[in-house]
Scaffold this motif. Structure first.
Motif, mmCIF file in Angstrom:
data_model
loop_
_atom_site.group_PDB
_atom_site.id
_atom_site.type_symbol
_atom_site.label_atom_id
_atom_site.label_comp_id
_atom_site.label_asym_id
_atom_site.label_seq_id
_atom_site.Cartn_x
_atom_site.Cartn_y
_atom_site.Cartn_z
ATOM 1 N N ALA A 222 -26.441 -1.025 17.517
ATOM 2 C CA ALA A 222 -25.468 -1.959 18.099
ATOM 3 C C ALA A 222 -24.985 -2.937 17.034
ATOM 4 C CB ALA A 222 -26.088 -2.708 19.288
ATOM 5 N N PHE B 132 -15.746 -10.006 20.383
ATOM 6 C CA PHE B 132 -14.798 -10.971 20.950
ATOM 7 C C PHE B 132 -15.226 -12.401 20.609
ATOM 8 C CE2 PHE B 132 -14.412 -7.139 23.544
ATOM 9 C CZ PHE B 132 -13.053 -6.924 23.545
ATOM 10 N N LEU C 219 -25.835 1.510 32.506
ATOM 11 C CA LEU C 219 -25.796 1.907 31.090
ATOM 12 C C LEU C 219 -26.468 3.254 30.878
ATOM 13 C CD1 LEU C 219 -26.438 -1.091 28.676
ATOM 14 C CD2 LEU C 219 -24.498 0.501 28.759
ATOM 15 N N THR D 243 -20.663 2.368 25.911
ATOM 16 C CA THR D 243 -20.416 1.266 26.836
ATOM 17 C C THR D 243 -20.518 -0.109 26.166
ATOM 18 O OG1 THR D 243 -22.725 1.389 27.499
ATOM 19 C CG2 THR D 243 -21.138 2.510 28.896
ATOM 20 N N ARG D 244 -21.239 -0.176 25.027
ATOM 21 C CA ARG D 244 -21.343 -1.456 24.325
ATOM 22 C C ARG D 244 -20.146 -1.699 23.413
ATOM 23 N NH1 ARG D 244 -27.079 -0.173 21.805
ATOM 24 N NH2 ARG D 244 -25.651 1.400 21.020
ATOM 25 N N LEU E 68 -16.764 -1.987 23.768
ATOM 26 C CA LEU E 68 -15.504 -2.292 24.445
ATOM 27 C C LEU E 68 -14.431 -2.658 23.417
ATOM 28 C CD1 LEU E 68 -14.452 -2.575 27.383
ATOM 29 C CD2 LEU E 68 -14.956 -5.015 27.214
ATOM 30 N N TYR E 69 -14.821 -3.467 22.421
ATOM 31 C CA TYR E 69 -13.859 -3.894 21.407
ATOM 32 C C TYR E 69 -13.330 -2.687 20.620
ATOM 33 C CZ TYR E 69 -11.690 -6.272 17.513
ATOM 34 O OH TYR E 69 -10.776 -6.707 16.581
ATOM 35 N N ALA F 162 -13.740 -9.849 29.023
ATOM 36 C CA ALA F 162 -14.343 -9.995 27.691
ATOM 37 C C ALA F 162 -13.558 -11.019 26.872
ATOM 38 C CB ALA F 162 -14.370 -8.642 26.976
ATOM 39 N N THR G 285 -11.811 -5.710 33.120
ATOM 40 C CA THR G 285 -12.984 -5.463 32.285
ATOM 41 C C THR G 285 -12.707 -5.956 30.865
ATOM 42 O OG1 THR G 285 -13.353 -3.481 33.626
ATOM 43 C CG2 THR G 285 -14.723 -3.758 31.671
ATOM 44 N N VAL G 286 -11.597 -5.495 30.300
ATOM 45 C CA VAL G 286 -11.193 -5.974 28.968
ATOM 46 C C VAL G 286 -10.832 -7.457 29.040
ATOM 47 C CG1 VAL G 286 -9.493 -5.711 27.125
ATOM 48 C CG2 VAL G 286 -10.415 -3.673 28.287
ATOM 49 N N GLY H 211 -23.647 -6.394 22.047
ATOM 50 C CA GLY H 211 -23.061 -5.539 23.070
ATOM 51 C C GLY H 211 -21.554 -5.725 23.171
ATOM 52 N N ALA H 212 -21.042 -5.526 24.377
ATOM 53 C CA ALA H 212 -19.587 -5.506 24.582
ATOM 54 C C ALA H 212 -18.922 -6.840 24.252
ATOM 55 C CB ALA H 212 -19.270 -5.119 26.027
ATOM 56 N N LEU I 20 -14.488 -13.149 16.842
ATOM 57 C CA LEU I 20 -13.075 -13.350 16.523
ATOM 58 C C LEU I 20 -12.521 -14.624 17.159
ATOM 59 C CD1 LEU I 20 -11.945 -9.641 16.889
ATOM 60 C CD2 LEU I 20 -12.270 -10.925 14.744
ATOM 61 N N GLN J 165 -20.286 1.745 33.025
ATOM 62 C CA GLN J 165 -20.260 0.372 32.557
ATOM 63 C C GLN J 165 -21.173 -0.505 33.413
ATOM 64 O OE1 GLN J 165 -18.228 -1.104 29.960
ATOM 65 N NE2 GLN J 165 -18.488 1.054 29.543
ATOM 66 N N THR K 202 -17.664 -3.749 35.638
ATOM 67 C CA THR K 202 -16.233 -3.438 35.659
ATOM 68 C C THR K 202 -15.584 -4.488 36.542
ATOM 69 O OG1 THR K 202 -16.321 -2.029 37.614
ATOM 70 C CG2 THR K 202 -16.664 -0.945 35.504
ATOM 71 N N TYR L 269 -18.650 0.953 41.213
ATOM 72 C CA TYR L 269 -17.321 1.450 40.838
ATOM 73 C C TYR L 269 -16.433 1.619 42.075
ATOM 74 C CZ TYR L 269 -18.081 2.530 35.895
ATOM 75 O OH TYR L 269 -18.275 2.453 34.536
ATOM 76 N N ASN M 185 -16.926 -2.793 13.388
ATOM 77 C CA ASN M 185 -15.698 -3.226 14.079
ATOM 78 C C ASN M 185 -15.103 -4.483 13.445
ATOM 79 O OD1 ASN M 185 -15.423 -1.223 16.044
ATOM 80 N ND2 ASN M 185 -16.728 -2.288 17.526
ATOM 81 N N LYS N 270 -22.592 -1.135 14.827
ATOM 82 C CA LYS N 270 -21.302 -0.975 15.534
ATOM 83 C C LYS N 270 -20.461 -2.239 15.405
ATOM 84 C CE LYS N 270 -21.103 -2.631 19.447
ATOM 85 N NZ LYS N 270 -20.596 -3.792 20.216
#
Lengths: 351, 351
Positions: free
Chosen positions: B177, B154, B89, A339-340, A342-343, B121, B117-118, B149-150, B157, B94, B97, A109, B184, B180
């Motif tokens: 996960a 993405f 984690l 942390t998983r 993000l979306y 993805a 970070t975003v 995961g993260a 979609l 994160q 990053t 970081y 989403n 989740k």
């Protein structure tokens, strides 16, 4: 611009803008700040072997160069972004601009983003003074400064503060630059002599600093200008094809450098054979190598600026944040609750 | 913190924070933004030969890695700072990053600082969809996603938007996960099937994406799970020692990569001989190499993420600034009235 939800604490990185850096310099005082910076720089030279060192990563173009200078001491990682575009001056841009980042090695970081145009000027002068403390003749009182550009006043003040220099002799091919520097230093307590030539500037000086900006092989100092016992601090020759000293001076000098693989390419010694002996400054600072051996020796610090010096400077700035408050917080890192997810974080920001 | 004088226009750099990036994604819409990003990515793959390419500059530690990924197209320079710390984690940080910078090559001035970070993805999923457009079997309607995961949503979609995928089958070793991701994507219009195993997930899928996060040699896909005609999009194997596919799958596949010198070290193909034939994606996109040759072929995009994709993403974001207004201005660069008078600028800031 619309309102955004408040980010979490982990997402925030302290940022020192140019305005905040100038506040910090003025709050601490430029001389004291350079002297404190010098302690960080010397401390990092003392633990030189702990650093992950690599030559800068350069992207060259016809107009100039953009470089990344990374390093790490195993606990903290740092890098500087810096450009060098000599033609910028004519177009109203800075020749060099820079910013830098420190990060934690254990989690990656970032912990500081800072402007480094002003900071690099401070660290360059502080590094020169660190080297001169180990290499210049004892009791030196007069410093010749050849080149009155952006680095000039910082050199004068660092040498006043850290070496007890009392007299400064300044020469620049542009008299307006000399006048600018003399005016800026008018209340410094230094005895300033503007000079009409390099020859005039070096007369009676025990230390000569060359800090000119031309991107070409130049001869700012010729052999006859350098007498016995002088310490030369050459900081303007800092990229391939850019040097300031006549080769004969190099052959008469004991040469000290930061990081040989970089200095061989960028420094004054690019004029010499690749195996010409040089001494690494960190070895002098740690006592593993001798510095100045006597009053008649010519010592030359062939300085090109190295990543550890920027690392030291960023480390110093980070340590001043709580003390001075001269920073802002930037929302630079994503920090979702899960942390998983993000979306999900992005979607919830729609609010 | 105290008030600082207003810096000049040249000193200012547009900054897209995490909050602003989330605003931008929500204003444009994640699907449309990835489709638009894909056009920038494909455009830069088409002019691949113009880029100054270099493997990432990595600083490794026992806990992870910090990397700088620079590139340039001759007019614009860009780099990404990114860390990879799998153990983060567990500690509430994160794993990855990132932030990035674009700069003008002609004068070296940064023109954008952005969270990444975003953005990474989004660009990773957009790149997967670009590759799949050229490699996946025609008329593919079902995508298996292994790893929720993260990156998971993405991917779903981007493939819905750009390839017309209608059904998503998701498996993760952690059922939470999978739940989740399914939650989403509930309103995406996609037909989502949570699965109890990798075998169940790949049943009937024409495209398989592996995007798991373990930093180790893993076997997310075994040979018997991959039937004829499938396109595999392997994006979780992205550093030395981290792979997701059994070696036998690689031997049955036609393998496509971004930049071979990097993929040989970081990708699935680190399991193969260093001269195992691979095809560069840019050659397929420009028509210099064939992509999928028939309905029974197994195609594998061994994706590790390359600097040009980040460059494309930053270029896209910069082009959205005026349109969306989702940015702030940062006082990152020093801009004295007289470029040689840096010291005077600092002193005058005392006001």
């Amino acid at each position: 611009m619309t309102d955004a939800p408040a980010p979490s604490r982990l997402a925030m990185v302290p940022f020192v803008s140019v305005a905040r850096m100038m506040e910090m310099v003025n709050a601490i005082g430029p001389r004291r700040m350079m002297a404190e910076l010098a302690e960080y720089i010397e401390e990092d030279f003392r633990r030189w072997e702990r650093f992950d060192k690599t030559p800068r990563v350069a992207s060259h173009s016809p107009e100039g160069v953009i470089e990344l200078m990374p390093t790490s001491d195993g606990e903290t990682y740092g890098f500087k972004y810096v450009n060098g575009h000599p033609s910028n001056l004519k177009r109203g841009f800075q020749t060099v601009t820079a910013f830098g980042v420190l990060a934690r090695v254990d989690n990656g970081y970032p912990v500081l983003l800072s402007e480094m145009t002003v900071l690099t000027a401070l660290r360059t002068a502080a590094t020169s003074a660190v080297a001169a403390r180990h290499l210049a003749p004892k009791g030196a009182k007069t410093l010749a400064l050849i080149g009155a550009g952006a680095q000039c006043e910082f050199q004068a003040l660092a040498f006043q503060e850290m070496l007890g220099i009392e007299k400064i002799r300044i020469y620049d091919i542009d008299p307006a630059a000399t006048r600018k520097a003399a005016a800026n230093l008018a209340e410094s307590g230094l005895d300033i002599t503007p000079c009409q030539s390099g020859e005039e500037a070096v007369a009676g000086a025990q230390i000569i600093t060359t800090c000119t900006a031309d991107k070409q092989y130049a001869t700012i100092l010729t052999d006859n200008m350098v007498g016995a016992g002088v310490h030369i601090n050459a900081i303007g020759g800092d990229c391939p094809g850019k040097t300031e000293l006549h080769r004969d001076i190099l052959l008469r000098s004991e040469i000290f450098v930061e990081y040989p693989p970089q200095t061989r390419i960028e420094g004054e010694i690019q004029q010499l054979d690749p195996d010409h002996p040089v001494t690494e400054l960190w070895r002098v600072i740690t006592g593993q190598s001798e510095g100045r051996r006597g009053p008649d020796q010519i010592t030359l610090f062939d300085s090109v600026g190295f990543a550890t010096e920027d690392f030291s400077a960023l480390r110093y700035v980070r340590d001043q944040l709580d003390r001075t408050g001269h920073y802002e917080m930037l929302d630079l890192l994503a920090d979702p609750d899960d942390t998983r997810d993000l979306y999900g974080m992005v979607m919830r920001a729609k609010g």
